[in-house]
Design a protein around this motif. Structure first.
Motif, PDB file in Angstrom:
ATOM      1  N   TRP A  11      -9.343   1.621   0.771  1.00  0.00           N
ATOM      2  CA  TRP A  11      -8.350   0.557   0.653  1.00  0.00           C
ATOM      3  C   TRP A  11      -8.921  -0.825   1.001  1.00  0.00           C
ATOM      4  O   TRP A  11      -8.243  -1.834   0.845  1.00  0.00           O
ATOM      5  N   GLU A  37       0.773   4.209  -2.814  1.00  0.00           N
ATOM      6  CA  GLU A  37       0.454   5.585  -2.439  1.00  0.00           C
ATOM      7  C   GLU A  37       1.567   6.541  -2.831  1.00  0.00           C
ATOM      8  O   GLU A  37       1.323   7.737  -3.053  1.00  0.00           O
ATOM      9  N   GLU A  97      -9.266  -3.236  -2.051  1.00  0.00           N
ATOM     10  CA  GLU A  97      -7.925  -3.671  -2.485  1.00  0.00           C
ATOM     11  C   GLU A  97      -7.356  -4.698  -1.519  1.00  0.00           C
ATOM     12  O   GLU A  97      -6.737  -5.685  -1.918  1.00  0.00           O
ATOM     13  N   ARG A 114       0.830  -1.211   0.000  1.00  0.00           N
ATOM     14  CA  ARG A 114       0.000   0.000   0.000  1.00  0.00           C
ATOM     15  C   ARG A 114       0.860   1.254   0.000  1.00  0.00           C
ATOM     16  O   ARG A 114       0.587   2.215  -0.755  1.00  0.00           O
TER      17      ARG A 114
END
Length: 446
Positions: free
Chosen positions: A359, A294, A362, A290
């Motif tokens: 999120w 990002e 995901e 993640r």
């Protein structure tokens, strides 16, 4: 290489001990002694003068026994269907080592042979009747030039066909789920190239018969030497021991230093708590995944995509993820209950993670796409049981069973002289209980 590409293996790529094979170091001594005796008889000018042979005297007397030309056939005695492999190696041996020695000079005579063979990847059937066999190789020529090569050629055919056929049967049991080839540690390094090639042939045969696209997975580079494969693997228990049993830290380090093309598979049985450690690794890796996304670093994120977890629990242990039921089959080792527990834990792990709403989807995909690899004592019977129960396994790792040569997997090849040349005629001369047989798959090689 096989029926699948119409090519034969190049002898120069095999890296065999050609000098030793020509000098018959690997041949059974009785074959060597026979060849030497026939050579000596030829030098003496000996001709047949016996009275108990199968041919009448007017046809047999005066035959130059030392130069006797024979027809020999090679076949398997494995019951049922055999996936043939090792033919190209046997042909290379015949091509490079047929001949005789004059002092220290080897005189090659392979060009005087007539050779027929099937292709690697062909199949043959045997139902227990040695009068009804399907030869994979047929040779005509002067016996003393190629006879001692029987030992070596049979060895290659037996070993390679056993592994190819065992591979095929394992894939049948798995229903086409990939099977990782893990037997390297159970035999000598020198056999890895042949073994990996035989495994590759078995995979190709399965794909051919079932219109599948199973990929081969080998563990050493040597196993792919003859067909262009490259070794791959997960992590080892020794690696986790170096990290003091800290599986998440070990896997993060692994991901940082290896290219993203290397599948990231965590070995999660080290602490005997597979479900807990699988979830912990998934959470740790997802955080790095993640963070990279990002930061707009998709290639970096790929490194932290956890491809799978592997369960390799010892057969005398019950993993802490499952409560005891009092049965070794239900409690110990990598068993269906353990796999279900790990799958359930991974599929729902994301639900307990503290994540922003955007999120969560995901994270769900990340967890549910993690594959499960199992290893430790797997064979067709165990795999069949897992598949019958619908156990959520994605890959099976199999080791020593590829070498199994017991009962129904006995793949012994043998070779018989079945005809001799008398004048211009080929005369049947097999021992009682054998005969010259045909195989429509045989094709003239040279």
């Amino acid at each position: 290489m096989s029926i699948f590409d119409g090519q034969r293996l190049d002898a120069s790529a095999l890296h065999l001990d050609w000098e030793g094979i020509r000098r018959q170091r690997y041949s059974d001594k009785y074959f060597v002694n026979i060849a030497r005796l026939l050579g000596a008889l030829n030098a003496q000018g000996y001709t047949y003068a016996g009275s108990h042979g199968r041919l009448p005297a007017e046809q047999s007397h005066g035959l130059p026994i030392g130069d006797m030309e024979v027809e020999m056939q090679w076949f398997t005695r494995r019951r049922g269907t055999t996936v043939v492999a090792g033919v190209d190696v046997a042909l290379a041996v015949l091509r490079r080592a047929t001949g005789y020695w004059e002092g220290e000079r080897f005189i090659p005579t392979a060009d005087r042979l007539q050779v027929w063979a099937v292709q690697d990847g062909d199949t043959v059937a045997y139902h227990g009747d040695p009068l009804q066999v399907q030869p994979v190789l047929r040779v005509r020529g002067r016996y003393r030039d190629f006879g001692p090569l029987e030992t070596v050629t049979l060895g290659f055919l037996t070993r390679a066909s056993r592994i190819a056929t065992n591979t095929y049967q394992i894939l049948q049991a798995s229903g086409g789920k990939p099977v990782l080839f893990f037997p390297a540690r159970f035999d000598l390094p020198s056999v890895q190239a042949l073994d990996g090639y035989a495994y590759f042939i078995g995979v190709q045969r399965y794909n051919h018969d079932f219109d599948a696209q199973v990929q081969p997975f080998i563990s050493t580079d040597a196993q792919g030497e003859w067909w262009g494969g490259v070794g791959g693997g997960t992590t080892a228990h020794a690696f986790l021991a170096c990290f003091l049993g800290d599986i998440p830290e070990a896997m993060v380090t692994f991901a940082r230093h290896l290219p993203p093309e290397v599948p990231l598979i965590a070995l999660v049985d080290f602490n005997n708590h597979c479900a807990r450690d699988a979830v912990t690794v998934a959470w740790t890796m997802f955080q790095h995944y993640r963070a990279a996304l990002e930061a707009n670093k998709p290639e970096e994120a790929r490194k932290f995509k956890l491809f799978g977890v592997r369960l390799d629990t010892a057969g005398d242990l019950r993993d802490a993820s499952i409560p005891p039921l009092g049965s070794p089959e239900l409690d110990l080792g990598v068993n269906p209950r353990l796999v279900f527990a790990v799958r359930e834990a991974l599929d729902h792990a994301w639900e307990h993670w503290d994540l922003p709403p955007r999120w969560r989807e995901e994270a769900r995909r990340y967890c549910q796409e993690i594959k499960i690899v199992v290893s430790g004592g797997f064979n067709p019977e165990k795999i069949t049981r897992f598949e019958k129960l619908g156990v959520p396994v994605d890959f099976y790792g199999v080791g020593s069973w590829f070498y199994n040569n017991h009962g129904p997997t006995v793949t012994d090849f043998t070779a018989d002289v079945v005809r001799v040349k008398v004048g211009d005629r080929w005369v049947d001369m097999a021992k009682v209980g054998r005969r010259a047989c045909d195989n429509p798959r045989l094709e003239r090689v040279w």
